[in-house]
Scaffold this motif. Structure first.
Motif, short mmCIF file in Angstrom:
data_model
loop_
_atom_site.label_atom_id
_atom_site.label_comp_id
_atom_site.label_asym_id
_atom_site.label_seq_id
_atom_site.Cartn_x
_atom_site.Cartn_y
_atom_site.Cartn_z
N ALA A 122 0.82 -1.22 0.00
CA ALA A 122 0.00 0.00 0.00
C ALA A 122 0.85 1.26 0.00
O ALA A 122 1.91 1.32 0.63
N THR A 123 0.37 2.27 -0.69
CA THR A 123 1.00 3.59 -0.66
C THR A 123 0.37 4.47 0.41
O THR A 123 0.94 5.49 0.81
N ARG A 124 -0.80 4.08 0.88
CA ARG A 124 -1.53 4.80 1.93
C ARG A 124 -2.58 3.84 2.48
O ARG A 124 -3.11 3.00 1.75
N ILE A 125 -2.89 3.97 3.77
CA ILE A 125 -3.90 3.11 4.39
C ILE A 125 -4.89 3.99 5.15
O ILE A 125 -4.49 4.82 5.97
N ASP A 126 -6.18 3.80 4.86
CA ASP A 126 -7.23 4.53 5.56
C ASP A 126 -8.09 3.53 6.35
O ASP A 126 -8.53 2.52 5.80
N PHE A 127 -8.33 3.83 7.62
CA PHE A 127 -9.11 2.96 8.51
C PHE A 127 -10.48 3.57 8.75
O PHE A 127 -10.60 4.78 9.00
N PHE A 128 -11.52 2.73 8.72
CA PHE A 128 -12.89 3.18 8.91
C PHE A 128 -13.61 2.28 9.90
O PHE A 128 -13.46 1.05 9.85
N GLY A 129 -14.41 2.87 10.79
CA GLY A 129 -15.19 2.09 11.74
C GLY A 129 -16.06 2.99 12.58
O GLY A 129 -15.84 4.21 12.66
N PHE A 130 -17.07 2.42 13.23
CA PHE A 130 -17.96 3.15 14.14
C PHE A 130 -17.90 2.53 15.53
O PHE A 130 -17.62 1.34 15.67
N GLY A 131 -18.19 3.30 16.55
CA GLY A 131 -18.30 2.77 17.91
C GLY A 131 -17.03 2.09 18.36
O GLY A 131 -15.93 2.62 18.24
N ALA A 132 -17.18 0.87 18.91
CA ALA A 132 -16.01 0.11 19.36
C ALA A 132 -15.06 -0.17 18.20
O ALA A 132 -13.84 -0.18 18.36
N SER A 133 -15.62 -0.39 17.01
CA SER A 133 -14.78 -0.61 15.83
C SER A 133 -14.04 0.66 15.44
O SER A 133 -12.95 0.60 14.87
N GLY A 134 -14.62 1.81 15.75
CA GLY A 134 -13.94 3.07 15.52
C GLY A 134 -12.70 3.21 16.40
O GLY A 134 -11.69 3.79 15.98
N ILE A 135 -12.79 2.68 17.62
CA ILE A 135 -11.62 2.67 18.51
C ILE A 135 -10.50 1.84 17.90
O ILE A 135 -9.32 2.22 17.93
N VAL A 136 -10.86 0.71 17.32
CA VAL A 136 -9.87 -0.14 16.66
C VAL A 136 -9.28 0.59 15.45
O VAL A 136 -8.07 0.52 15.20
N ALA A 137 -10.12 1.30 14.71
CA ALA A 137 -9.64 2.06 13.56
C ALA A 137 -8.62 3.11 13.99
O ALA A 137 -7.59 3.29 13.34
N ARG A 138 -8.90 3.79 15.10
CA ARG A 138 -7.95 4.79 15.60
C ARG A 138 -6.63 4.13 16.00
O ARG A 138 -5.55 4.68 15.78
N ASP A 139 -6.71 2.95 16.58
CA ASP A 139 -5.49 2.23 16.95
C ASP A 139 -4.68 1.87 15.71
O ASP A 139 -3.45 1.93 15.73
N GLY A 140 -5.38 1.48 14.65
CA GLY A 140 -4.69 1.16 13.41
C GLY A 140 -3.91 2.36 12.89
O GLY A 140 -2.75 2.24 12.46
N GLN A 141 -4.54 3.54 12.94
CA GLN A 141 -3.86 4.75 12.47
C GLN A 141 -2.66 5.08 13.35
O GLN A 141 -1.63 5.57 12.86
N GLN A 142 -2.75 4.76 14.64
CA GLN A 142 -1.64 5.00 15.56
C GLN A 142 -0.42 4.14 15.22
O GLN A 142 0.70 4.46 15.62
#
Length: 294
Positions: free
Chosen positions: A140-160
């Motif tokens: 990948a040249t860039r990765i975007d994470f998407f999620g809502f609620g508890a899955s949104g927390i996981v998405a934020r962790d992925g970006q971290q």
């Protein structure tokens, strides 16, 4: 009686969950043994065949037949696998929280449920799909994470974890921003959709939009038959144990966080074969330590 033995062919699985899952398919007398074991499995660790048969009010041959029906090679193998399962924590059926529970009981139940559920997720994770996901993210040249609620927390962790992924990473947990971001994706980028149910309509729209723009879509989904799978190029089913208690801890989120750790670490290890990336990563860690400790 026809039984599906797909669950009992994997000796690494939690035996208590195997018994719970297979119980409806067992013979009536075998179910009596299953009920005694599930009611208080720790008592079984010191029982002989005769003692377990007496507890269940069945014959000793019935106990041995029960062992075979759940995939054990004999009674010693049954006791060994039972001990291993107990070491991982009691199954979800023993972890339902109640208003009357003491703090000590809450501690035991949540740890037991979480450990058992993580173990279940571990052995149900498709290793081939995991390898495909690692390949996708490495390229990948860039990765975007998407999620809502508890899955949104996981998405934020992925970006971290972007230093491990080695490419720019973004996260969106707002619906409008998600559609906007997906609409701007391009070929070579990866859209990571995180959804435990795998049935959120807006996330399907995000996945479809990203694919139309030429991006690859990776789904981290908790449900085996989720409709979101149809919009993904690669799917990782992060399956956890079902628990209908209204106080159930969010083990789906914890399991998904572990998978994000696996993915980011695996990608980092591949990228570290690139000397320039390895030097940059080491320098980043050094600067981070300096910021923390002076």
């Amino acid at each position: 009686m026809t039984q599906d033995h797909s669950l009992v062919r994997e000796p690494q699985q939690n035996l208590l969950e195997v018994i719970r899952t297979l119980r409806p398919e067992l013979r009536k007398s075998d179910r009596k043994v299953a009920d005694v074991v599930l009611d208080d499995p720790r008592l079984m660790l010191n029982d002989t065949v005769a003692e377990l048969a007496a507890r269940a009010e069945v014959s000793q041959p019935t106990v041995l037949r029960f062992c075979s029906a759940i995939g054990c090679s004999g009674y010693p193998d049954f006791k060994l696998r039972l001990a291993q399962s107990l070491a991982l924590g009691m199954p979800a059926t023993h972890s339902a929280l109640e208003i009357s529970d003491t703090p000590e009981q809450i501690i035991e139940k949540i740890f037991d449920y979480t450990l058992t559920s993580l173990d279940w997720a571990r052995y149900h994770l498709d290793k081939t799909a995991l390898s495909q996901a690692i390949d996708l993210l490495t390229a990948a040249t860039r990765i975007d994470f998407f999620g809502f609620g508890a899955s949104g927390i996981v998405a934020r962790d992925g970006q971290q974890k972007f230093p491990l992924f080695g490419v720019p990473c973004a996260v969106e947990v707002d619906l409008h921003q998600q559609i906007m971001q997906a609409s701007m994706m391009r070929q070579g980028e990866v859209c990571v959709i995180i959804s435990n149910t795998g049935s959120t309509r807006s996330l399907m729209d995000v996945a479809r939009t990203a694919k139309e723009r030429g991006a690859a879509v990776l789904g981290l989904i908790g449900a085996v038959d989720a409709p979101l799978k149809g919009y993904c190029d690669v799917v990782l089913v992060v399956e956890t144990l079902e628990n209908t208690s209204i106080y159930t801890p969010m083990t789906s989120r914890i399991a998904a966080l572990v998978v994000i750790d696996i993915l980011s670490t695996a990608v980092a290890l591949r990228r570290d074969s690139n000397e320039e990336h390895q030097k940059a990563f080491i320098a980043m860690k050094q600067r981070l330590n300096e910021a923390r400790f002076g």
